[in-house]
Design an enzyme around this catalytic site. Sequence first.
Site, PDB file in Angstrom:
ATOM      1  CB  CYS A 132       2.537   3.486   4.756  1.00  0.00           C
ATOM      2  SG  CYS A 132       1.736   5.096   4.626  1.00  0.00           S
ATOM      3  CD  GLU A 165       0.776   0.183   6.485  1.00  0.00           C
ATOM      4  OE1 GLU A 165      -0.239   0.821   6.809  1.00  0.00           O
ATOM      5  OE2 GLU A 165       1.635   0.621   5.691  1.00  0.00           O
ATOM      6  CB  ILE A 188      -2.899   8.004  15.571  1.00  0.00           C
ATOM      7  CG1 ILE A 188      -1.971   6.883  15.128  1.00  0.00           C
ATOM      8  CG2 ILE A 188      -4.041   8.181  14.586  1.00  0.00           C
ATOM      9  CD1 ILE A 188      -2.646   5.510  15.112  1.00  0.00           C
ATOM     10  CG  ASN A 244      -0.137   0.112   2.524  1.00  0.00           C
ATOM     11  OD1 ASN A 244       0.882  -0.547   2.688  1.00  0.00           O
ATOM     12  ND2 ASN A 244      -0.596   0.951   3.429  1.00  0.00           N
TER      13      ASN A 244
END
Length: 950
Positions: free
Chosen positions: A574, A576, A766, A572
Amino acid sequence: MTASTAPPAPAHGAATTGLRVIRRDGTETAFDASKITVAMTKAFLAVEGTAGDAAHSSRLHHLVGELTDQVVAALHRHPAPVVHVEQIQDQVELALMRGEHHRVARSYVLYREEHAQARSTGGDDREAGSGPDVRVTAPDGTRAPLDRARVETVLAEALAGIDDVTAAPVLSELDRTVYDGITADELSQALVMAARTLVEREPNYSLVASRLLLDRLRAEAVSHLAGAPETPDQATMAAGYPAYTRDYLRRAIDIGLVDPELATFDLDRVTAALRPERDLEIGFLGLQTLYDRYLLHERGTRFELPQAFFLRVAMGLALREDDREARAIEFYELLSSFDFMASTPTLFNSGTTRPQLSSCFLTTVDDDLESIFGGYRNNALLAKYSGGLGNDWTPVRGLGAHIRGTNGVSQGVVPFLKIAGDTAVAVNQGGKRKGAACAYLETWHIDVEEFLDLRKNTGDDRRRTHDMNTANWVPDEFLRRVQADATWTLFSPDEVPDLHDLYGNAFAERYQEYEAAAQRGEIRVHRTVRAVELWRRMLTMLFETGHPWITFKDPCNLRSPQQHAGVVHSSNLCTEITLNTRAGEDGEVAVCNLGSVNLAAHVGPEGLDADKLRRTVTTAVRMLDNVVDINFYTIPEARRSNLRHRPVGLGMMGFSDALFTQRIAPGSDAAVEFADVSAEALSFHAIAASSDLAAERGSYATFDGSLWSRGILPIDSLQHLADARGAGELEIDRSSTLDWDALRERVRSQGMRNSNVLAIAPTATISNICGVGQSIEPIHLNLYVKSNMSGDFTVVNPHLVRDLKERGLWDEVMVADLKYFDGSLADIDRVPGDLKELYATAFEIEPRRLVEAAARRQKWLDQAQSLNLYLAGPSGRKLDELYRLAWRSGLKTTYYLRTRAATSVEKSTLQGTDGRLTGVPSSPAPAASPAADPTAAACSIDDPDCEACQ
């Protein structure tokens, strides 16, 4: 004429008309550029001495004149016609440091600090407790004297219970920035700014600044309520929090922002569980991030307080639970305590009328125009509601391939990639964060060499994608050819269509058959290159532009639990997520729902709190599984895939904080061992939680035939990779500590609710909310300015500050030294060696250690991890060794390559650099181009223009 008698250099052409200066006593005066020249000349003379010949005098004269021009130009970019004398001094420091006059700047910083301390202890000739004569302008235009008592009351509340902070320096900072006629909103901002400018000398002022921002937020949140206090204090707000939350929900429903279904909860029951005091524990960066990007607003006025926000998200995730209220309270506790945090799309959209909660989408683009332009449409729809995109472009035929329908010749995949990149930029998720995509291409594609050049700043701009991320999807066979210094053949996929779906030994055998066919002249478009030369070019482009990333096709597929149901064609945005995709009418767009455990909240000095981690993970997996059913799907291919396979990706953040708590140095053997132990525990409890959910809710539709159904867990799938690789091509520790035999039997008998359970995402935003280090990253620096979409923020490592205080080493000189040495302790002599080792920054850790730790985690993961690699002094040999090690260690993917030049600390005083609250929009400089700096990766640390960092 000697330097000692040289007259001050004149201000060079500085247009000073209209600019005025606020002095420390609050009075105003006309701006005079010659004072800057005099001050700078004195600073140079203080460091360099007064002796010198005419040449030295001339050099100093012109140097100071140029620096003065820079300061004046910067001041005239200020949006207001009035500047404070301290702001001028800030610009003087900045000009000195940009000019690399570090000794002069350091002396100037210490001089300012000494005089600031003198003023705060009585040197200031104003009467103690007083301030400048200021009137505040109300929204209706009327003016009233500044209510200093109210300011001091608010500040006292913000300081309550926080160590090592006092009111005096905050009030002093406030007094130097307020001016007669300041608006009420500007006064509120100025008070926050006064606290945040002190963060570099005392990190606890971050919490003070956060509470002052919270005071402003409370005023906004209740501004629509009839009879509410104009600005309620925390105690008043806490008492009325449940009533406020019920009113806020009704209002949000009325204006169409929140799902009306939330009103059907027992609101008295769920709001009684609110913890208002937790608002006070959110750090400044976290609260500012919530304020700017997450809290609901109406025409810019935020009316959602943090605990109401977390409850709204929790209720949205509990909509389909049997006891919705009990589950909502359970979910709220997990979120508001920061033990676990859902991903940004979930936080944005849970409980709203468009609950697109998923983080990542993977697609395959087929070799026809309908699929290609359908792919653009899908990308736009998926990105609109905060999805990050990974696109597999390998099936698209290459440059020079025959087009049967028109009897023409293909222009290759590159022109289509440019359109895809422009689409991602155009759909920016409503301004909440930039749209972003990553294009993947297999290493045997005939266009791979052009693909490597996509991020270059030179060449034909029509064949460049400056805003799109790119990644190499590398089969093991290519690395074997590199190891053997053999040749490698490039093909167009329309002539070798089955290579796309093959991996492992099956790929290698078929690939060799195609090479033989090409030698016989049976394949039209092909080219043979030396494998090691292509590998070197891949690494060179990664070094110069930060792209394409290096990801490994075979480990992703050979260890996939879902290899019976398809093929992993890419990762994807990023790197992962490793899920199957398929193009066509019955195609599947892979979807993953992410969240991260805050590892820092689950460790003590003695190690992991295993029982707390089990409880957190059990609830977190349930929350993530709920996303699948609640989710708003923008395209049918995503809905079909997600409901069939139900993948989730539970990860972790705060890894570096967990090391500090245990006093484990990040470059040590113990850090590698903790990476292993923590990932094992996360994996064990996540798999168990998904299996228990299967017993309650049923297994996912394609469970039969999966590795899970055969009792093969992620740790067991390593053997599949070892079998395919052969001797010497896989170097990984396979030790374990938990009862995996019992879990295997549990999975076989109960099933699994989710096809995939584990993935470690970057968590950049986050983790800011939770106030911990992002993901599995080592600390970048111990003192730096962090840039993101909410502005620039001073960040100091609080663990380090605590230790330095205990040893009597935390003072203004230490702050100045940390700035001077780019946030590193290595060259600060008075810092003990044990602290230098414990707080080593990313570039001070041996890169192989990061790979070793990642390999220990990877053995427990059914998906992958966003792994950044750091090289302080990169070279071709070091890059080659590092990425070959990553491959031999069984890693599935790697992410950004960081080099020293891509990260720099603002060496001027950090005071005044914090961005958004000054009223000046943050305008960060673009990443350095390879032409300007060949060692700079395209994405600097926390680059606000890089969506992968958000």
